[in-house]
Design a protein around this motif. Structure first.
Motif, PDB file in Angstrom:
ATOM      1  N   HIS A 121       0.881  -1.113   0.046  1.00  0.00           N
ATOM      2  CA  HIS A 121       0.122   0.120  -0.028  1.00  0.00           C
ATOM      3  C   HIS A 121       0.839   1.009  -0.002  1.00  0.00           C
ATOM      4  O   HIS A 121       0.458   2.452  -0.792  1.00  0.00           O
ATOM      5  N   PHE A 122       2.097   1.172   0.323  1.00  0.00           N
ATOM      6  CA  PHE A 122       3.003   2.455   0.606  1.00  0.00           C
ATOM      7  C   PHE A 122       3.556   2.691  -0.746  1.00  0.00           C
ATOM      8  O   PHE A 122       3.901   3.757  -1.028  1.00  0.00           O
ATOM      9  N   GLY A 127       0.584   4.359  -2.708  1.00  0.00           N
ATOM     10  CA  GLY A 127       0.743   5.915  -2.505  1.00  0.00           C
ATOM     11  C   GLY A 127       1.803   6.519  -3.320  1.00  0.00           C
ATOM     12  O   GLY A 127       1.413   7.621  -3.727  1.00  0.00           O
ATOM     13  N   PHE A 128       3.148   6.127  -3.337  1.00  0.00           N
ATOM     14  CA  PHE A 128       4.135   6.371  -4.005  1.00  0.00           C
ATOM     15  C   PHE A 128       3.804   6.544  -5.346  1.00  0.00           C
ATOM     16  O   PHE A 128       3.868   7.546  -6.002  1.00  0.00           O
ATOM     17  N   LYS A 154       0.973   6.947  -6.787  1.00  0.00           N
ATOM     18  CA  LYS A 154       0.083   8.226  -7.276  1.00  0.00           C
ATOM     19  C   LYS A 154       0.673   9.424  -7.101  1.00  0.00           C
ATOM     20  O   LYS A 154       0.115  10.439  -7.805  1.00  0.00           O
ATOM     21  N   THR A 155       2.014   9.392  -6.693  1.00  0.00           N
ATOM     22  CA  THR A 155       2.718  10.706  -7.006  1.00  0.00           C
ATOM     23  C   THR A 155       3.220  11.049  -8.144  1.00  0.00           C
ATOM     24  O   THR A 155       3.813  12.148  -8.580  1.00  0.00           O
ATOM     25  N   THR A 173       4.559  16.137  -0.973  1.00  0.00           N
ATOM     26  CA  THR A 173       4.077  15.055  -0.788  1.00  0.00           C
ATOM     27  C   THR A 173       4.811  14.348   0.342  1.00  0.00           C
ATOM     28  O   THR A 173       5.971  14.371   0.332  1.00  0.00           O
ATOM     29  N   SER A 174       4.066  13.473   0.977  1.00  0.00           N
ATOM     30  CA  SER A 174       4.539  12.591   2.149  1.00  0.00           C
ATOM     31  C   SER A 174       4.691  11.235   1.974  1.00  0.00           C
ATOM     32  O   SER A 174       5.399  10.367   2.619  1.00  0.00           O
ATOM     33  N   GLU A 175       4.241  10.883   0.576  1.00  0.00           N
ATOM     34  CA  GLU A 175       4.253   9.453   0.208  1.00  0.00           C
ATOM     35  C   GLU A 175       5.481   8.840  -0.005  1.00  0.00           C
ATOM     36  O   GLU A 175       5.906   7.496   0.549  1.00  0.00           O
ATOM     37  N   GLN A 180       6.947   8.080   3.701  1.00  0.00           N
ATOM     38  CA  GLN A 180       5.969   7.085   4.185  1.00  0.00           C
ATOM     39  C   GLN A 180       6.493   5.809   3.780  1.00  0.00           C
ATOM     40  O   GLN A 180       6.857   4.752   4.536  1.00  0.00           O
ATOM     41  N   LEU A 181       7.147   5.581   2.383  1.00  0.00           N
ATOM     42  CA  LEU A 181       7.608   4.503   1.837  1.00  0.00           C
ATOM     43  C   LEU A 181       8.819   4.160   2.669  1.00  0.00           C
ATOM     44  O   LEU A 181       9.428   3.219   2.700  1.00  0.00           O
TER      45      LEU A 181
END
Length: 702
Positions: free
Chosen positions: A55-56, A59-60, A62-63, A232-234, A237-238
């Motif tokens: 899931h991380f 999210g990555f 999507k950026t 972005t924080s994705e 987070q990854l």
């Protein structure tokens, strides 16, 4: 002058940790492929757990531009179809990974954990007594390493933003010496970035690492840092998830193999002592990121990504400097990607708060000798005599890390043996002669500091000492290998030191403090908290045939691995132990020939920061007073004796003065009915409190 450096994947030379890095890399890259293929293939399921690394990656992705993701997905699908296998996976794990079911809602990590012991997660090990070291314990810590970004140069703008100029952000994940992680806040480095322009900041803080918990130096601090041209924080987070994977597997390996470095993760005061696993995690992360970014570049051929950098800096010791400065040398970190390039100039600044561990000893009625390491790393002492204090004065040029305990052992009517680990890692000893009023000067130097043979220990390690008979001193310390070692001096060796001897096969976190006491002439008892959180003991004397027994524990109560257990003998053949357990509860245990071991039992009425040290003073053979700094910063006390009907009573605050959480208190009794406490405040000044039967009175700032 020490400077920040970038960790290279080639630094991971240890074969065992390199294998861990390969496993983590394979798991991460496999998760990245599952997440990417699921964007266009409904037959590939995503895990039900939102914390799964897949899931991380989602999210990555999507950026990134949708067209880049579409092309990368198509490229990957074609490669998998053509070869029948996922890409970027090492040969050693290729067959295992083919067993993973991509239709299952279980994560890749969960499936691999059931398929191979190499991938079994730390959390499923259920190792009792292990606690996560909390890097941000409320109210704890005044010493820090402050990472700064002082300049940013745009070597070439990316052109990704619609108005033509870049807007740059920076974010990171800190890895402390114990492998614990903290995400930094998102730093807005402002907009308007065009090729060849730059901006300077005189004192811009990027992140702050707490240096006050744990014991052991030098201490490596690591920072995984990345820049982006969108808020972005994705990505972080990854990265945080990747660091967590590396930490988990490194800890698991260390625990299973009994390594001295990284064997236990504890609370903010006891903790993992030895300060070693953080740099291992940092090297694993550098290896994984290098391999992951290599795979991403092979798939995202149209996109050029800014790869995160793994930076490291070693802090030498408590109170130390980078050469002659509290500021490190500057480091220039360069990121190339997205058709552009940026260079950030970074450094780090040390700030030291109080960390002295005071040692107080009463050599005669009404007299007190006091010792510590001051903020300039000098070992100093002073004496209370004839109702006045002598000034603090250096002791023969001795130096140590500020948080190094200076153990004071009374081994004759007027002699004190001082013990400490110096800045060179050697155990050193110094003898003073203390005379009662009317005798010689207060402190008379007998001979200079001497090394205790060739023993070398982690900086900050406590050298425990006890005198079991006149003229004899036995010392104990936990080595860098995690074993307990002993040495001795006395008439039997013409006052020369003999040792060091390894005491059994028990392994504990490197540098763990050893509690030592003598319950009768020529009998020794020692105590230490093991990797499993249990308190172990060993004994020597005529009752054992003058050999050390095997280590054993008498109760399965759990403490934080590596914390101090305070041991005293208030009368012949009586032992009393004290410690703050993993839940912050003060606990006591005792032994006598009539009762055997009793406890651990909780002394009710107070809660402390887990791992805090309990200090003890006994006014008489039947009377015990204990002290510890509470979560509110005040010193709290409880008592046991005839005045409390043979039961523990308390807790009561010793006034309202507040000290840094985690500080240790030195306690002594100069005569029945009198108690004296000593502690350093946040500015490094020493305060004392005295009790004479009518309440506590504070004195200080000296």
């Amino acid at each position: 002058m020490a400077t920040i450096r970038a960790i290279s994947p080639t630094e991971l030379t240890d074969g065992n940790y390199r294998s861990i890095a390969e496993d983590v890399s394979d798991k991460v890259i496999f998760a990245a492929q599952r997440a990417l293929l699921s964007t266009s293939n409904p037959g590939i399921k995503m895990p039900a757990s939102s914390n799964a690394i897949e899931h991380f990656f989602t999210g990555f992705y999507k950026t990134m531009p949708a067209e880049d993701v579409r092309i990368a997905t198509q490229t990957l699908a074609e490669k998998v179809k053509r070869t029948g296998a996922f890409t970027g996976i090492s040969t050693r794990n290729a067959a295992l990974f083919k067993k993973v079911d991509l239709v299952s809602t279980k994560s890749i990590a969960a499936q691999l954990s059931g398929l191979s012991p190499n991938f079994k997660t730390f959390g499923q090990e259920e190792k009792a007594g292990q606690q996560v070291l909390n890097a941000n314990w409320p109210g704890f810590g005044t010493s820090s390493l402050r990472w700064r970004v002082t300049r940013l140069d745009c070597l070439e703008e990316t052109g990704l933003t619609s108005h033509g100029s870049d807007h740059v952000y920076m974010q990171g994940v800190m890895i402390d010496a114990y492998g614990n992680t903290t995400k930094t806040d998102l730093a807005d480095l402002e907009g308007g970035w065009d090729t060849k322009n730059h901006k300077d900041w005189p004192d811009r803080t990027f992140s702050i690492a707490n240096l006050d918990y744990g014991v052991g130096w030098p201490r490596p601090c690591t920072l995984v840092v990345a820049i982006s041209v969108s808020a972005t924080s994705e990505l972080m987070q990854l990265m945080d998830k990747i660091v967590a994977e590396a930490k988990e597997q490194a800890q698991k390996y260390a625990m299973e193999t009994g390594l001295a470095i990284g064997t236990a993760i504890g609370g903010p005061i006891g903790g993992l002592i030895g300060a070693g696993i953080g740099v291992i995690v940092g090297k694993i992360v550098a290896y994984v990121i290098d391999k992951l970014w290599g795979w991403l570049k092979s798939i995202f051929t149209k996109a050029r990504l800014f790869p995160p950098l793994t930076l490291a800096l070693d802090v030498p010791y408590q109170g130390g400097k980078f050469g002659n400065s509290l500021t490190s040398g500057a480091f220039q970190a360069t990121w190339t990607g997205h058709g552009g390039a940026y260079m950030a100039t970074m450094d780090a600044v040390l700030q030291w708060g109080p960390a002295s561990v005071l040692s107080a000893l009463s050599m005669y009625k009404g007299g007190i000798s006091l010792f510590k390491v001051n903020r300039e790393n000098n070992i100093v002492g002073r004496e209370w005599k004839v109702n006045t204090w002598t000034a603090w004065s250096g002791i023969a040029g001795g130096q140590a890390s500020v948080d190094s305990p200076v153990t004071a052992v009374k081994y004759s009517s007027n002699k004190i043996c001082l013990l400490v680990v110096g800045l060179d890692g050697k155990a050193w000893t110094y003898t003073t002669v203390v005379m009662a009023p009317g005798g010689q000067p207060p402190i008379h130097i007998k001979r200079p500091w001497q090394p205790i043979l060739n023993g070398v220990f982690t900086l900050g390690t406590m050298v425990a000492g006890i005198s079991r008979n006149a003229g004899l001193v036995d010392v104990f310390a936990t080595g860098q290998d995690g074993h307990i070692w002993s040495a001795a001096t006395g008439p039997q060796s013409n006052s020369d030191w003999n040792g060091w001897w390894q005491l059994g096969q028990l392994k504990v976190p490197a540098g763990s403090p050893v509690g030592a006491t003598s319950r009768s002439k020529d009998i020794l008892d020692i105590f230490v908290t093991g990797n499993d959180g249990l308190v172990y003991t060993n004994s020597w004397g005529a009752h054992t045939g003058n050999v050390w027994t095997d280590w054993f524990y008498f109760n399965n109560h759990k403490f934080i691995p590596g914390i101090a257990i305070t041991a005293v003998s208030r009368k012949e053949n009586q032992l009393d132990l004290f410690g703050i357990d993993a839940d912050g509860l003060p606990c006591a245990a005792s032994w006598s020939p009539a009762t055997g071991w009793q406890g651990w039992t909780v002394i009710p009425g107070a809660t402390f920061t887990p791992g805090s040290t309990v200090s003890v003073a006994n006014q008489s053979p039947e009377h015990l007073d204990i002290f510890a700094v509470g979560i509110d910063g005040r010193i709290w006390t409880a008592a046991y004796g005839p005045q409390t009907n043979g039961k523990w009573a308390g807790w009561w605050p010793v006034g309202d003065k507040v000290f840094p959480v985690g500080s240790s208190v030195a306690a002594t009794s100069v005569q029945p009915g009198a108690l004296n406490l000593f502690i350093d405040d946040k500015d490094g000044n020493t305060w004392s409190a005295a009790y004479g039967g009518m309440g506590w009175t504070w004195y200080g700032n000296w």
